[in-house]
Design a protein around this motif. Structure first.
Motif, PDB file in Angstrom:
ATOM      1  N   ALA A 127       0.876 -28.538  12.954  1.00  0.00           N
ATOM      2  CA  ALA A 127      -0.332 -28.541  13.785  1.00  0.00           C
ATOM      3  C   ALA A 127      -1.065 -27.201  13.666  1.00  0.00           C
ATOM      4  N   TRP A 128      -0.309 -26.102  13.641  1.00  0.00           N
ATOM      5  CA  TRP A 128      -0.933 -24.782  13.502  1.00  0.00           C
ATOM      6  C   TRP A 128      -1.687 -24.680  12.174  1.00  0.00           C
ATOM      7  N   TRP A 129      -1.038 -25.102  11.102  1.00  0.00           N
ATOM      8  CA  TRP A 129      -1.655 -24.988   9.764  1.00  0.00           C
ATOM      9  C   TRP A 129      -2.914 -25.869   9.670  1.00  0.00           C
ATOM     10  N   GLN A 130      -2.800 -27.108  10.127  1.00  0.00           N
ATOM     11  CA  GLN A 130      -3.896 -28.064   9.965  1.00  0.00           C
ATOM     12  C   GLN A 130      -5.057 -27.823  10.928  1.00  0.00           C
ATOM     13  N   ASN A 131      -4.732 -27.458  12.164  1.00  0.00           N
ATOM     14  CA  ASN A 131      -5.754 -27.446  13.208  1.00  0.00           C
ATOM     15  C   ASN A 131      -6.233 -26.062  13.621  1.00  0.00           C
ATOM     16  N   GLU A 132      -5.389 -25.050  13.420  1.00  0.00           N
ATOM     17  CA  GLU A 132      -5.753 -23.705  13.854  1.00  0.00           C
ATOM     18  C   GLU A 132      -6.037 -22.786  12.676  1.00  0.00           C
ATOM     19  N   ALA A 133      -5.055 -22.615  11.814  1.00  0.00           N
ATOM     20  CA  ALA A 133      -5.217 -21.681  10.694  1.00  0.00           C
ATOM     21  C   ALA A 133      -6.194 -22.215   9.649  1.00  0.00           C
TER      22      ALA A 133
END
Length: 523
Positions: free
Chosen positions: A394-400
């Protein structure tokens, strides 16, 4: 033979195998003892793809290539003790009568086996059976592990391609330590049928088999060739995924990447040498116009705790079950086994002392739950693993929203011999991505420079947490001068084509702006 009566049997077996190896090398065809000539130099200069084409066109015979690289392998062994089983006579018979000369790896046959730690759980490659393997750049240091003998062989020039296993960094540490290239494949991308491990049945952090090579060009070709032969047709563990040329092309042609940089895993900050290599990579990527951002992803330390508990959930019983009476372990695995054997009440009290008296929550957190797990406990740790993987996704796809992640492969360059006794937990930069099952590539960038990579004034070892202290007590830019230093390129799961293409973009940028890594010259 049952313990303790197997002690003498073990000693005899060690002596027999060592004498057998010496005899095999001594009795090799005279061609393996001849000096390197111009024909050898021509063969040594060619990438695997070109060697295969020459075999297809009958410009070269496989036995010519075998004798050339066999000659260098014997030299590499003399310097580093990298070989275990020397199969050159058998390989000559295979080369002349039993091999397929038409495929993408025409004439490729095993000719030697290489040294490793008996547990496959160390960044050193030392064991009682075969002895200590040394780094071809500096004999006082490890070539890496667990596939360290292969790393030493490739770095020296005694081969172009090899295969290793990786459960916590075992093809990546040798690439970083010895100055070669490797790709940590996601599970199911590379065949493993017929391979043995020291921990059969361990699936908390699955071990993967992956390629190691002397050059990046060979790493790309070898990976593509293996996948093109459809290993899923004979190995049930391999995903039926063809080589995705579009993924490779997109990564090669994309004009501007967004690159995430992991500066620290929050456990052991990178040493000056490793930080300089990372900064070199960052600088050339920015010079090429790419966006480079520092990131703070879901806690790598939390990942290290989860991974350590899953990998050793059996209480280190499985790898110990293969030992015979009197057989010694590598120092890193021995240290893990020691902490595992400490009675839980004593370990808990020690954890409290470390946490509250020494004020070291990092080391205390690793100690607290490091014990044998019941099936109930194991399942709970697996649930933590899956939740952690979901947070990273989720961090890679949506934030970073980045194309790839750039990290050090380790906080320090190669460890000195027996250094894993202290530095056994210094594996977070690689172990994290085994937990996440991400595709990772190692690209050598530079060498340790005593003039540039010394510790800063005011540095105090006692100020570090227990894991960092174990690593940094072995860091010396003077002693390590000339050792290789690499960076790690990380993609998401099953992105091998993308990672390899990005490695190519980065190496081209280094060559253009700052000079690419210089391989160890073949003597």
């Amino acid at each position: 033979m049952l313990p303790p009566f197997d002690y003498l049997d073990h000693r005899r077996a060690c002596q027999r195998k060592q004498l057998e190896r010496e005899a095999r090398i001594a009795n090799l065809h005279p061609a393996y003892r001849e000096p390197i000539d111009s024909r050898d130099r021509t063969i040594l200069s060619k990438p695997v793809k070109e060697l295969v084409q020459d075999v297809h066109k009958q410009l070269l015979k496989p036995i010519d290539i075998l004798r050339c690289y066999g000659k260098i392998a014997v030299k590499a062994h003399k310097k580093t003790n990298c070989l275990t089983e020397v199969m050159l006579p058998e390989a000559e018979r295979w080369a002349e009568s039993e091999i397929n000369l038409k495929g993408p790896l025409a004439g490729a046959i095993p000719y030697v086996k290489t040294n490793l730690p008996i547990t496959l759980l160390s960044f050193e490659s030392t064991n009682q059976l075969w002895g200590r393997c040394t780094n071809p750049h500096n004999e006082k240091y490890s070539p890496g592990g667990s596939t360290g003998g292969e790393g030493a062989l490739l770095a020296y020039g005694g081969g172009r391609i090899g295969i290793g296993s990786d459960v916590a960094g075992s093809v990546r540490a040798p690439a970083h330590y010895s100055g070669i290239y490797s790709l940590r494949c996601s599970t199911g991308r590379w065949p493993k049928m017929g391979m043995n491990t020291s921990m059969p049945g361990q699936e908390g952090i699955p071990s993967v088999f992956s390629p190691m090579t002397r050059t990046l060009e060979d790493l790309v070709y070898f990976s593509k060739a293996m996948v093109s032969m459809k290993p899923w047709e004979y190995d049930h563990s391999v995903h039926p995924i063809e080589w995705r040329t579009h993924q490779e092309r997109d990564a090669r042609e994309k004009p501007r990447f967004k690159v995430a940089v992991l500066r620290s895993d929050g456990v052991v900050d990178p040493s000056p040498a490793c930080n300089r290599a990372l900064n070199k990579a960052v600088a050339v990527l920015r010079a090429e116009g790419h966006e480079v951002v520092d990131v703070d992803p879901p806690s790598p330390y939390e990942g290290l705790v989860i991974a350590a508990n899953l990998l050793n959930a059996d209480g280190c019983r499985t790898f110990r079950s293969f030992f015979r009476t009197g057989e010694w372990s590598d120092t890193g695995a021995a240290q893990m086994n020691f902490y595992m054997r400490v009675p839980r009440p004593i370990k808990y009290l020690y954890h409290l002392w470390v946490k509250y008296i020494r004020r070291d929550p990092i080391w205390a957190g690793l100690l607290k739950t490091f014990h044998e797990k019941s099936a109930f406990e194991q399942w709970r740790w697996v649930a933590k693993r899956e939740a952690f993987k979901a947070r990273w996704h989720a961090w890679w796809q949506n934030e970073a929203k980045v194309d790839f992640l750039l990290t050090p492969p380790n906080a320090i360059p190669a460890v000195p011999h027996d250094g894993m006794r202290d530095a056994v937990s210094n594996c977070g930069y690689t172990f994290l991505f085994n937990l996440l099952d991400y595709s990772c590539g190692i690209l050598p960038v530079t060498h340790v420079d005593r003039a540039l990579d010394g510790l800063p004034k005011g540095f105090r070892l006692r100020d570090l947490n227990g894991v960092a202290r174990g690593a940094y007590q072995h860091y010396s830019a003077d002693d390590m001068h000339g050792l290789p230093v690499a960076v790690q390129i990380v993609g998401q799961r099953l992105q091998e084509e993308k990672v390899l293409a990005i490695m190519g973009r980065l190496e081209s940028a280094l060559e253009k702006h700052d000079g690419k890594y210089n391989l160890l010259e073949i003597e």
